[in-house]
Design an enzyme around this catalytic site. Structure first.
Site, PDB file in Angstrom:
ATOM      1  N   ASP A 220       0.967  -1.436   0.013  1.00 42.58           N
ATOM      2  CA  ASP A 220      -0.423   0.000   0.283  1.00 42.58           C
ATOM      3  C   ASP A 220       0.627   1.439   0.313  1.00 42.58           C
ATOM      4  OD1 ASP A 220       1.036  -0.978   2.316  1.00 42.58           O
ATOM      5  OD2 ASP A 220      -0.897  -0.148   3.048  1.00 42.58           O
ATOM      6  N   ASP A 244       1.087  -7.579 -10.476  1.00 46.79           N
ATOM      7  CA  ASP A 244      -0.138  -7.061 -11.325  1.00 46.79           C
ATOM      8  C   ASP A 244      -0.698  -6.827 -11.278  1.00 46.79           C
ATOM      9  OD1 ASP A 244      -1.804  -7.471 -13.453  1.00 46.79           O
ATOM     10  OD2 ASP A 244      -2.567  -9.188 -12.340  1.00 46.79           O
ATOM     11  N   ASP A 248       0.494  -2.120 -13.128  1.00 47.43           N
ATOM     12  CA  ASP A 248      -0.461  -1.480 -14.360  1.00 47.43           C
ATOM     13  C   ASP A 248      -0.470   0.170 -13.891  1.00 47.43           C
ATOM     14  OD1 ASP A 248      -1.480  -2.976 -15.824  1.00 47.43           O
ATOM     15  OD2 ASP A 248      -3.118  -3.126 -15.135  1.00 47.43           O
TER      16      ASP A 248
END
Length: 349
Positions: A220, A244, A248
């Site tokens: 986080d 993953d 992005d």
């Protein structure tokens, strides 16, 4: 003596065939006049094959593709195929069958490329994402499906063997880069079993790479750093799911997924590695000739670098950087083919 680069080509769905054609065009241009010839074998895999036959990837397909030196993939996906069919039946099956335990995602913010960040600094890092373990292995299940008492679970699988080999790969990549810095991203304050396995492994492997500086970030916190201070990162190593998500976000701050290349790598060379643009099949613009092939071209460069052709890889990366720089202040809209032609000309010139 001429060497042959034996390449399996899976153009795939949507804009895949269009961008792959340009990637191959640039590949031919960079190897022209060298002692390397390119031999390509196309494989009709993806939505079209599934609609026609119900097949995704057969054992015969795997056996044939395994004979090649590398794989170039365009894009897989079609809204007419149920979610998960092509992802698990084709993409993940290739990754697991060919032991692509390193998912490689470079993130570079080229000068002049629009970014949502006001002051990003110099952004040039790579995410080394574990590719064959974590929660993507399909170790889970569901009971009482469709009832109010439904229970579903996904089990994250982390082995000492699997974690060490990807961590060691990440350290080697960090060692080869100028900054020599590695950041482990996980969540070991909550995911104490898997997280501490990753933490202990990084600490143990670091002894073999004394020149590499090591730090840690909870996942986080890492998302905040990617937005507030992305230049702090050099090499990030992380698990399948966290990687993953982070990659992005990394693409979003470096010009979007249209510029993002990736590699699914078997570093041991036992199986062919697979290189692909990060973007999807974009069926809404397929056939219009407006898809940007730059991510595919950069994936070709990543493939050449993996195969030891570092000089040719660098020439492609430099050509892409020059092409992107030429776009600044130029409102001319170019087609997919025109962008490929321009990059190929720079490589050849």
């Amino acid at each position: 003596m001429t060497r042959t680069l034996d390449l399996a080509v899976i153009a795939g769905d949507g804009i895949g065939p269009e961008v792959v054609a340009e990637g191959l065009k640039v590949l031919d241009a960079v190897l022209a006049g060298s002692d390397v010839a390119v031999a390509t074998t196309p494989y009709e895999l993806g939505a079209k094959r599934w609609h026609a036959t119900g097949e995704t990837l057969t054992d015969e397909d795997l056996a044939a593709i395994a004979q090649h030196e590398a794989i170039l993939l365009g894009a897989i996906g079609d809204p007419g195929v149920p979610s998960g069919v092509l992802e698990r039946g084709l993409l993940l099956k290739l990754r697991f069958a060919f032991d692509h335990y390193v998912n490689l995602r470079p993130s570079v913010l080229y000068p002049g490329v629009p970014t949502p960040l006001a002051d990003p600094g110099e952004v040039d890092f790579v995410v080394v994402r574990e590719g064959t373990e974590g929660p993507y292995v399909g170790n889970g299940g569901a009971i009482r499906v469709g009832t109010a008492a439904e229970v579903a679970n996904e089990v994250s699988v982390n082995t000492a063997f699997g974690v060490e080999r990807v961590v060691r790969d990440a350290f080697a990549r960090a060692q080869a880069r100028p900054r020599k810095k590695l950041t482990l991203v996980h969540k070991h304050n909550v995911l104490v079993h898997a997280g501490h396995l990753w933490r202990r492994t990084v600490e143990a492997v670091s002894a073999d790479f004394p020149e590499v500086t090591v730090d840690y970030a909870h996942v986080d916190a890492a998302t905040i750093y990617l937005v507030n201070d992305p230049s702090r990162f050099d090499v990030i190593v992380t698990d399948n799911l966290f990687g993953d998500i982070l990659t992005d976000l990394a693409a979003a701050i470096t010009g979007g997924i249209g510029l993002a290349a990736s590699g699914n790598v078997n570093p041991d060379g036992e199986f062919p590695s697979m290189f692909e643009p990060v973007h999807g099949s974009a069926p809404d613009i397929a056939g219009k000739g407006i898809a940007d092939p730059t991510a595919t071209v950069l994936s070709v460069a990543l493939m050449l670098e993996h195969l030891g052709m570092t000089e040719q890889a660098a020439r492609i990366q430099e050509a892409v950087a020059a092409d992107i720089a030429a776009r600044i202040g130029n409102e001319t809209t170019r087609s997919t083919t025109e962008i490929g032609d321009a990059i190929a000309a720079r490589v050849a010139g």
